[in-house]
Structure formats: structure tokens, C-alpha cells
Enzyme design. Structure first.
Site, PDB file in Angstrom:
ATOM      1  N   GLY A   1       0.823  -1.208   0.000  1.00 46.98           N
ATOM      2  CA  GLY A   1       0.000   0.000   0.000  1.00 46.98           C
ATOM      3  C   GLY A   1       0.857   1.259   0.000  1.00 46.98           C
ATOM      4  O   GLY A   1       2.030   1.212  -0.354  1.00 46.98           O
TER       5      GLY A   1
ATOM      6  N   LEU B   1       0.552   3.685  -2.035  1.00 45.63           N
ATOM      7  CA  LEU B   1       0.932   3.607  -3.443  1.00 45.63           C
ATOM      8  C   LEU B   1       1.420   4.949  -3.986  1.00 45.63           C
ATOM      9  O   LEU B   1       0.898   5.997  -3.625  1.00 45.63           O
ATOM     10  CB  LEU B   1      -0.262   3.116  -4.276  1.00 45.63           C
ATOM     11  CG  LEU B   1      -0.867   1.778  -3.834  1.00 45.63           C
ATOM     12  CD1 LEU B   1      -2.005   1.385  -4.767  1.00 45.63           C
ATOM     13  CD2 LEU B   1       0.185   0.671  -3.785  1.00 45.63           C
TER      14      LEU B   1
ATOM     15  N   HIS C   1       4.504   2.263  -7.950  1.00 44.71           N
ATOM     16  CA  HIS C   1       3.519   1.176  -7.990  1.00 44.71           C
ATOM     17  C   HIS C   1       2.627   1.295  -9.229  1.00 44.71           C
ATOM     18  O   HIS C   1       2.321   0.315  -9.897  1.00 44.71           O
ATOM     19  CB  HIS C   1       2.616   1.227  -6.754  1.00 44.71           C
ATOM     20  CG  HIS C   1       3.334   1.080  -5.456  1.00 44.71           C
ATOM     21  ND1 HIS C   1       3.559   2.137  -4.610  1.00 44.71           N
ATOM     22  CD2 HIS C   1       3.872   0.001  -4.844  1.00 44.71           C
ATOM     23  CE1 HIS C   1       4.199   1.719  -3.530  1.00 44.71           C
ATOM     24  NE2 HIS C   1       4.412   0.409  -3.645  1.00 44.71           N
TER      25      HIS C   1
ATOM     26  N   GLN D   1       8.234  -9.334   7.386  1.00 42.73           N
ATOM     27  CA  GLN D   1       9.424  -8.717   6.804  1.00 42.73           C
ATOM     28  C   GLN D   1       9.919  -7.499   7.587  1.00 42.73           C
ATOM     29  O   GLN D   1      10.868  -6.842   7.162  1.00 42.73           O
ATOM     30  CB  GLN D   1       9.198  -8.358   5.334  1.00 42.73           C
ATOM     31  CG  GLN D   1       8.258  -7.204   5.074  1.00 42.73           C
ATOM     32  CD  GLN D   1       7.928  -7.079   3.596  1.00 42.73           C
ATOM     33  OE1 GLN D   1       7.235  -7.929   3.020  1.00 42.73           O
ATOM     34  NE2 GLN D   1       8.423  -6.044   2.947  1.00 42.73           N
TER      35      GLN D   1
ATOM     36  N   GLY E   1       9.273  -3.749  -8.839  1.00 43.14           N
ATOM     37  CA  GLY E   1       9.982  -2.511  -9.129  1.00 43.14           C
ATOM     38  C   GLY E   1      11.475  -2.660  -8.907  1.00 43.14           C
ATOM     39  O   GLY E   1      11.901  -3.315  -7.954  1.00 43.14           O
TER      40      GLY E   1
ATOM     41  N   LYS F   1      13.434  -0.446  -7.871  1.00 45.53           N
ATOM     42  CA  LYS F   1      13.887   0.295  -6.688  1.00 45.53           C
ATOM     43  C   LYS F   1      14.293  -0.683  -5.587  1.00 45.53           C
ATOM     44  O   LYS F   1      15.309  -0.497  -4.926  1.00 45.53           O
ATOM     45  CB  LYS F   1      12.779   1.248  -6.211  1.00 45.53           C
ATOM     46  CG  LYS F   1      13.334   2.498  -5.555  1.00 45.53           C
ATOM     47  CD  LYS F   1      13.537   2.326  -4.071  1.00 45.53           C
ATOM     48  CE  LYS F   1      12.276   2.693  -3.342  1.00 45.53           C
ATOM     49  NZ  LYS F   1      12.168   2.035  -2.046  1.00 45.53           N
TER      50      LYS F   1
ATOM     51  N   GLN G   1      15.316  -7.288  -3.527  1.00 45.40           N
ATOM     52  CA  GLN G   1      14.047  -8.003  -3.418  1.00 45.40           C
ATOM     53  C   GLN G   1      13.681  -8.664  -4.748  1.00 45.40           C
ATOM     54  O   GLN G   1      13.278  -9.834  -4.790  1.00 45.40           O
ATOM     55  CB  GLN G   1      12.969  -7.013  -3.004  1.00 45.40           C
ATOM     56  CG  GLN G   1      11.562  -7.534  -3.013  1.00 45.40           C
ATOM     57  CD  GLN G   1      10.595  -6.517  -2.422  1.00 45.40           C
ATOM     58  OE1 GLN G   1      10.561  -6.297  -1.221  1.00 45.40           O
ATOM     59  NE2 GLN G   1       9.813  -5.882  -3.270  1.00 45.40           N
TER      60      GLN G   1
END
Lengths: 296, 296
Positions: free
Chosen positions: A31, A33, A37, A61, A147, A149, A153
């Protein structure tokens, strides 16, 4: 746009779409966003008949001293952004249904988990890999959008998908930036006015690294020390790490090579920000093409 | 019956079956099939339109000093048994395609991993959970069939499936036994004639436990020490563990309760055998009904 709180109802709706041979694109989010996103969502809408967005602030996480509680949750605004961006299904599970008690199973992407952000956020990527494995099993999308960024991940999730044979393709989309270069992040909302100005130093350091490389510098340690020098000029900045690593195994490189990842994590005041570039990918390109992340 | 060596071809064949709305039942094995495996296959054939059996001796679940190399691989016989039992698709991957290099991702069912067999076989259930997660993503069955003989494995896999939201049902089928009570196992082939006779002591100890319970004994430690006493009479036997545990979390119980698991691991000579009963499940029932394993 339909909102689902339970697995079962989402599943029933998705099964119907699958029977109708609809391609399903999936954007998992926490969220808060922003345009980053939305660029994933719009790409998903271009390439699929059904776009699913999950909004779930994943407790697995966050470390015990991290910002789980204060993480922004502007749900109403998020839903309105999704509605305007072509989202079909929103999945809004709660922690209790995602992690019922007893809960025991975690996915570890060993080696990639412990470096860069993993070295300062122990358990973080175990939580990320676990929740994405769960969401992939719940949504069963054709394509997963991530993404750049959050480069580590993306590398970890792509490796997990490959290793565990999840039947899904991964697309990593470029980082979206403010006009001055600051990478969009939900955590930018934590910054004061002064900190917001200082925060641009991350992208400035990455631009410096690219300039050095363009001018022929190939020694990673030289580039890293120049980046650190630049960042240290900001009194609000404290460097978590600055690394130049192989994009496949995230291991530190001594010499620059095409496709390597230059990644930063810097605390600006109390706010931890990350940013990165992939060398030879083009300078902060504004194109919306998937970045040339190379996966195993 | 079709044999597949590659994910891609198996996937194409299974996708076709899925489009035709065929229910897919899956029996993962390490080969060296016996009547235990065949009871799973036959149950799968009764309840599904398509039965998939995988044969893969999974290196990730063997310790460095374990019997990976000498594990029996009577492939020709296995294939002929499958053919006669109603198997549609055999999946025969090799280690290189299952664990390509680099390989990083492992599934840990924390807590359940480390007790009973996990305490003497570190990493074993991490390997089991990982390969089953992979196989579930490759085969995407409607129902997964497991044998109760490997009770801890069944509990761990069921927990993983629940925790990670794999869209599959689990059926655990009763242990199949020789006439004298010895549980069928591919490792029984390692036993000498004398050892084969001694090996019956596992099931005898479990019967003794059930008799004690029938007669009112509720103290787990009393029952365990009587079982150990009986087993110790065989000079070839060395007890790895004898435990009475909760079937949900595998934690040791002080007092017997309905549905608890009594589990044994005993080395007969150099061969490690396991066996178990679920209390109140009926004495070594020969019925082919799924056992009343209770999952979370």
C-alpha cells in the site's frame, strides 16, 4: 474493481477468469501507493486481461525495531488510485489469515538473503520471500510485476521463482523518480522538508558513480569511496551500505562489469532509504520498458 | 502411461488435462516402489482422472553420511508396477534440472523440522519440504497422496501446504505392513535375513504401546520405557528415538491423548527404520481409508 478480503472469494473470482482464458497480472504491494507502484499496475494492465493488486503490510518482513506500526496506510487513497489505473481485483488480507497460529513455514533464499539490506535487516528477505510465495499460490498469476527500486528483493524473488518452479514470469520495471532524482518510496513521506532536500544525495551518488564509470573508472572500491564521500557531506545522512555487486548472486565485485548493480542504503535522519542503478542500463531512463535484469 | 524427463513437456501434457477439466492426483516417490506406494497410486486412480507419479531420489534430503548412493533404484520394475496400477504420467527429473547451479531456495517448516527424525537427520525435512514445494509447482495437482509410514514428513508437508497456501488437498493413507507387522519400506531391502526377523520389533513395540493404552496407561514416559525395553532385547537394534507427540506440532506429550502420534526410529544393524501409530486410529487397520490425520 472488486475488493476481496478472503482467499476463497478471490480464488473463485480468479478461477472464473482463468476458465475464460484471461491472462492474470499481479502487483504485490504494502500500500501507500505512488507512481512507482502505478507504473507496475499500468504495465500489468497493458499486458494482461486481469490485474490483481494485493495490499498487505507484511509483518514477517519487519524487524522488531522497524517501522511496521508507523508504516503509512492511506487505504482510501490507494483504492482510488487503483480504481483509476485499471485494477480489476484488490486483495486485502489480514495478518491473522495470512499467518494463522500455529504458523511454521518460511522460504529462505540462502546467500542472497544475508547481503546488502539483508546484512542490516536480518530476517527481512525471509519474510519477503515467504509472503510472495504465499501470494503466488493464492493469486496464481501469469506475470508478476516488481519494481527495480527494491533491486535485491527483485533478485531474490526471481531466484525463488526459478528455484521453486513457480509457474509465473517476472517483470522488473524501472525505478520512478522525482524531478531532482529522488527515487519514489512510500517511506519518503517520513522525511522533513530539510531531509527531503538531503535525500536527493542517494541518486546524486549513483549519478556520480555512473559518471566515474563513463570516464573509465573500473575499480569498485574507488567508486564506492567517492559515493560515500559525497553522501557524508549531508549531516543528516548515515550510510548503511554502499555496494557494487553481481546482479545474479549479489556478491561484491572488485571491478565494474556491464549489468552489475550499484546499491545504496542511507539513513536520512531516522528514515532509511534505498536506491540503485544497473550499470549500462542508461542513466535514470524514463522509459517504461522492463529493465534488463538478468536472472539465473 | 507416458514418461516425462522435462518440466516443459510434463507441463504441456498436464495443461491439456487441466483444460479438459481432469482432476489430477499426485504421488511423489523416490522409487523402489512397494505396496505402500501402490496403495497411494491406486487411491489416486480411484479419485482422479489423471495420476502423476514422480520418481526422484532427492539429494537435498540426504545427509553427507547417509545412503543416497546405495538407495535402491530398480527403475524398470518401478515403471512396470506403475503401468499396472493406473499411472498416467511418470515424471523422472534429474538432479541437474531440479537443482540447477546456482541454487539458493529452501523451505523450512520451523519447529516441526528439528524434532524426531529431524533431530538425528539435520536438514532432512528442509530437503523434503523444498522438493515437494518444487514438485507441487511443477505438477499442480488437485490432490497429493502421502503415506502415514513417514508420519512426520506428512505432518510437515501438510503444514507447509497450509502455511504457503498451495492450492492442493492432502490425503494421508495408512501404512502397509508385512503379515508379521513390519511396515513396508524401500530400505527393508538392506536387511539381512536375521535383521529382517529382528526388524519386526518396531511394530511389536507399537502394538505393546497400544495394548498398554487400551489397559489404561496414560503416562507417556512409562509407555516409552516399556517400548525401549522390548526393542533393546534385539541385539541388532539401536534406538534413534521413541516419542509420543502431538500430531499437530510434534511436541512431546506427558499424557496420552486421542490422536497423538507414537513414533519410533530404530537402527537394525546399519539400516535405519521408522514406524508409527496414531492412537485410537485402530490397530494396524488394513482398511484403505485415509487415516484421520488432523491438520491445522
Amino acid at each position: 474493481m472488486k475488493i476481496f478480503y478472503s482467499f476463497e472469494k478471490l480464488n473463485a473470482a480468479l478461477n472464473k477468469r482463468r476458465q475464460d482464458k484471461k491472462r492474470i497480472g499481479f502487483v504485490p504491494t504494502m500500500g501507500a501507493l505512488h507512481m512507482g507502484h502505478l507504473s507496475l499496475i499500468k504495465q500489468a494492465a497493458r499486458e494482461n486481461n486481469t490485474v490483481v493488486v494485493s495490499i498487505f503490510v507484511n509483518p514477517a518482513q519487519f524487524g522488531p525495531k522497524e517501522d511496521m506500526k508507523k508504516y503509512p496506510r492511506p487505504l482510501k487513497n490507494d483504492l482510488s488510485l487503483c480504481r483509476r489505473s485499471g485494477v480489476d481485483f484488490i486483495f486485502l488480507p489480514d495478518s491473522k489469515s495470512m499467518y494463522p497460529r500455529p504458523y511454521s513455514t518460511f522460504v529462505n533464499v540462502e546467500g542472497l538473503n544475508e547481503v546488502l539490506c539483508g546484512s542490516v535487516r536480518p530476517g527481512h528477505f525471509r519474510g519477503v520471500a515467504t509472503v510472495v510465495a504465499k501470494l503466488l499460490n493464492i493469486v496464481r498469476p501469469d506475470v508478476l510485476y516488481l519494481g527495480q527500486k527494491d533491486a535485491q528483493q527483485a533478485v531474490i524473488i526471481a531466484r525463488m521463482i526459478n528455484d521453486l518452479n513457480f509457474p509465473v514470469r517476472v517483470k522488473v520495471m524501472p525505478t520512478i523518480r522525482e524531478n531532482d532524482g529522488l527515487a519514489l518510496s512510500s517511506r519518503n513521506a517520513y522525511l522533513s522538508g530539510k531531509e527531503r532536500n538531503d535525500a536527493v544525495v542517494l541518486s546524486k551518488a549513483l549519478l556520480l558513480a555512473q559518471t566515474l564509470i563513463d570516464n573509465g573508472q573500473r575499480q569498485a572500491d574507488r567508486i564506492i569511496s567517492r559515493m560515500k564521500q559525497l553522501i557524508s557531506k549531508k549531516r543528516s545522512a548515515r550510510i548503511d551500505y554502499a555496494g557494487i555487486v553481481d546482479l545474479e548472486n549479489l556478491m561484491p565485485l572488485k571491478k565494474i562489469k556491464p549489468g552489475c548493480l550499484i546499491a545504496l542504503a542511507v539513513k536520512i535522519g531516522k528514515t532509511r532509504l534505498i536506491d540503485n542503478v544497473v550499470v549500462n542500463q542508461g542513466r535514470f531512463s524514463k522509459q517504461r520498458k522492463p529493465c534488463p535484469f538478468k536472472y539465473v
